[in-house]
Write a protein that holds these residues in place. Structure first.
Motif, short mmCIF file in Angstrom:
data_model
loop_
_atom_site.label_atom_id
_atom_site.label_comp_id
_atom_site.label_asym_id
_atom_site.label_seq_id
_atom_site.Cartn_x
_atom_site.Cartn_y
_atom_site.Cartn_z
N LEU A 223 0.84 -1.21 0.00
CA LEU A 223 0.00 0.00 0.00
C LEU A 223 0.87 1.25 0.00
O LEU A 223 0.62 2.20 -0.76
CB LEU A 223 -0.91 -0.01 1.23
N SER A 224 1.91 1.26 0.83
CA SER A 224 2.82 2.41 0.87
C SER A 224 3.52 2.59 -0.48
O SER A 224 3.71 3.72 -0.94
CB SER A 224 3.87 2.22 1.97
N ALA A 225 3.89 1.48 -1.11
CA ALA A 225 4.58 1.56 -2.40
C ALA A 225 3.67 2.16 -3.47
O ALA A 225 4.10 3.02 -4.24
CB ALA A 225 5.03 0.16 -2.83
N VAL A 226 2.41 1.74 -3.51
CA VAL A 226 1.47 2.28 -4.50
C VAL A 226 1.23 3.78 -4.26
O VAL A 226 1.26 4.59 -5.19
CB VAL A 226 0.14 1.51 -4.45
N ALA A 227 1.02 4.15 -2.99
CA ALA A 227 0.74 5.56 -2.68
C ALA A 227 1.93 6.45 -3.03
O ALA A 227 1.77 7.51 -3.64
CB ALA A 227 0.39 5.69 -1.19
N GLU A 228 3.15 6.02 -2.64
CA GLU A 228 4.34 6.83 -2.93
C GLU A 228 4.54 7.00 -4.43
O GLU A 228 4.81 8.09 -4.92
CB GLU A 228 5.56 6.17 -2.29
N GLU A 229 4.41 5.91 -5.17
CA GLU A 229 4.65 5.96 -6.61
C GLU A 229 3.62 6.84 -7.31
O GLU A 229 3.95 7.64 -8.19
CB GLU A 229 4.59 4.55 -7.17
#
Length: 608
Positions: A223-229
């Motif tokens: 989830l953090s990876a999707v949001a940051e990207e």
């Protein structure tokens, strides 16, 4: 039970695009504790104090319950009010002392936990900063951030808070059990016999909790990876009308977290009623046998009431202790992800006895250099040789993917060549201390990097000890002083995330000022004019000229107009040197460079 187990297993199987972050390898609980307990070493002298406060709290709680027996047996049953005075005074004193012990315990536990967390975050962040570029390129940035924050927090829950909670529960069990035995050892045996049932049920459910917790931590990283990207590329998302698609990706990972949490909740939902039933059976047995003991005169009414109170209070810490394994497994899921990152070793490190290089003269040599990126089959560079003397400008031109930027990365020793040698002033870079090498090489990247901070902070990034006069002189030489002084707070203006308050040309001038202030004898310019219009590019030439003066400069560019005055031009094709010489020599040779230059003479855009 089997259906729940199968549901958890299905969650652990990656499914399509949702499987953004791989699961960390499992690590035994004992190994996790062994890896992170040394980080608590600076704070261990406070642990006995914390244990003393925990023990004091358990003893006071036991004494407060005993006071209830005195009220019943000494005041209510005989109808005497005189003992009530000293009983109330003692109770008030115990309550005050318990409050102080509780405050000290909470404050010290928080202090120890936060200090431990700070040390762990510093250790992990320092380790990540030393990792080689290819290691981080293989990972999602958002997932790395999740490991630095939430997963590190889980380690504290495992190493300190979990141990403290376990000892607190254990001490309360010891005190309450002692009181039960003192009151009636036979009733105590009946009450304690259900304890193994607690532990058996907890062991059964802890395995399921472990799997669900591990999946939840993995999904949180995704989830953090999707949001940051998505947020880092918001302009592209909006320009491409992909907001709904990005929202769908975000929702998919949210759904994964919900499923893992629901699986964990279903397990807890079954665990709690079973434990309540075991507790009820124990209490009912005590009530029946205790009533018999009261009627026979072996136990007072106050003793029976207090016995039941102790028993219900005893089952609380027993329940806590039996479910502690669930808490530990939840924390272990985060610890496993941190361990996986800590086990990544940096590829580029100082050799034993590495030479500390003073200010270099700037002689650069590449001798038959071959390099292949990890995970690829085709070499990015093959048999490249070149030499640059102090004060010379060497331009690297060629198609995208021809190896230009790779050569610059080797010079900064982000990677080491497989074959051949890269030298600075005759020293093999592998024999030079890494920090001293990078002090001697300044780089101006194609993507102008401006940090969140003031103009002053950005210019002085490579030399934080620089004086105001030196910072202003660098800005003046870079042609940036005028627009900086026009900003609302001048050099103290906050530039925002990635310098968004500045234009592309202004960001480039700030980067030039930073390189000027660093004053390294070797300079690498990676597409310094990319993304600028003709006017901004022309305005940039003068400060770039000042930056390159008296330095060995490596210029990477597609724009032949920016490299024609170089002392030496190297044309790269498929990682090999196709041509090499001055502008005039290459044009006269009639090779590939001459063909590209002819396009310029014909009025076409010139791009190598």
């Amino acid at each position: 039970m089997n259906r729940i187990r199968e549901r958890i297993r299905s969650l652990l199987v990656p499914s399509g695009e949702g499987a953004l972050v791989s699961e960390a390898p499992p690590v035994p609980v004992r190994e996790i504790f062994r890896r992170f307990w040394p980080d608590a070493r600076p704070y261990r002298r406070w642990i006995p104090v914390a244990l003393l406060l925990i023990a004091l709290g358990a003893a006071i709680e036991t004494a407060e319950i005993w006071m209830f027996k005195l009220v019943v047996d000494e005041v209510l049953v005989p109808g005497e009010l005189e003992p009530l005075v000293w009983i109330v005074a003692l109770y008030v004193g115990l309550t005050a002392l318990g409050g102080l012990a509780s405050f000290g315990d909470d404050y010290l536990a928080t202090w120890l936990g936060e200090r431990f967390l700070q040390r762990m975050r510093r250790r992990l962040f320092s380790h990540v900063q030393k990792l080689s570029l290819d290691v981080l390129d293989r990972r999602r940035l958002g997932d790395v951030i999740a490991r630095l924050t939430g997963d590190v927090q889980a380690i504290e829950s495992f190493v300190l808070a979990g141990v403290a909670d376990g000892l607190s529960a254990l001490l309360r069990i010891v005190f309450f059990t002692g009181a039960l035995i003192y009151l009636d050892w036979r009733l105590a045996l009946v009450a304690i016999v259900v304890t193994p049932l607690f532990l058996s049920v907890a062991r059964r459910f802890s395995r399921l909790i472990k799997h669900a917790s591990r999946e939840k931590r993995r999904r949180s990283g995704s989830l953090s990876a999707v949001a940051e990207e998505s947020l880092a590329n918001l302009m592209l998302v909006q320009a491409s009308n992909r907001q709904d698609a990005e929202l769908e990706r975000f929702e998919r990972e949210n759904e994964g977290i919900i499923e893992a949490e629901l699986a964990s909740t279903r397990i807890r939902g079954l665990f709690s009623p079973l434990v309540d039933l075991i507790e009820l059976l124990g209490v009912m047995c005590v009530i029946v046998l205790g009533t018999v003991a009261v009627t026979s005169g072996d136990l007072t009414i106050g003793g029976l009431l207090v016995f039941i109170t102790y028993l219900t209070q005893l089952y609380g810490p027993v329940r806590d202790l039996s479910s502690l394994s669930n808490t530990i497994f939840k924390a272990a899921a985060g610890a496993e992800r941190v361990i996986e990152l800590l086990d990544e070793e940096p590829r580029i490190v100082d050799r034993p006895g590495a030479v500390q290089l003073p200010r270099a003269r700037g002689v650069i040599e590449l001798d038959d250099v071959t390099f292949t990126y990890p995970g690829t089959a085709v070499p990015a560079l093959g048999g490249v040789s070149l030499r640059a003397e102090p004060g010379q400008t060497v331009a690297l031109v060629g198609h995208s993917g021809s190896g230009k930027t790779t050569l610059a990365k080797l010079l900064l020793r982000f990677y080491d060549p497989e074959h051949g040698m890269v030298r600075l002033d005759g020293h093999d870079l592998r024999d030079v201390e890494l920090a001293s090498l990078r002090r001697n090489v300044a780089i101006l990247l194609q993507e102008t990097l401006v940090l969140h901070g003031t103009v002053r902070d950005n210019i002085a990034f490579a030399r934080p000890d620089a004086s105001d006069a030196e910072i202003r002189a660098a800005a003046e030489a870079a042609g940036a002083a005028r627009f900086i002084e026009a900003l609302p707070e001048g050099y103290d203006t906050d530039l925002g995330e990635r310098g968004r308050r500045l234009s592309g040309g202004q960001r480039q001038r700030v980067a030039i000022a930073r390189a000027l202030l660093a004053d390294a004898p070797v300079l690498v310019l990676d597409e310094p004019s990319t993304g600028l219009d003709a006017e901004a590019r022309a305005a940039l030439m003068e400060p770039l000229g000042r930056l390159m003066r008296d330095r060995t400069t490596l210029v990477i560019s597609h724009d032949l107009l920016t490299v024609r005055d170089a002392d030496q031009i190297v044309v790269l094709e498929a990682g090999r040197v196709a041509e090499q010489g001055s502008h005039e020599e290459l044009v006269a040779a009639g090779g590939r460079y001459a063909g590209l230059w002819a396009l310029h003479d014909a009025g076409a855009p010139v791009a190598a």
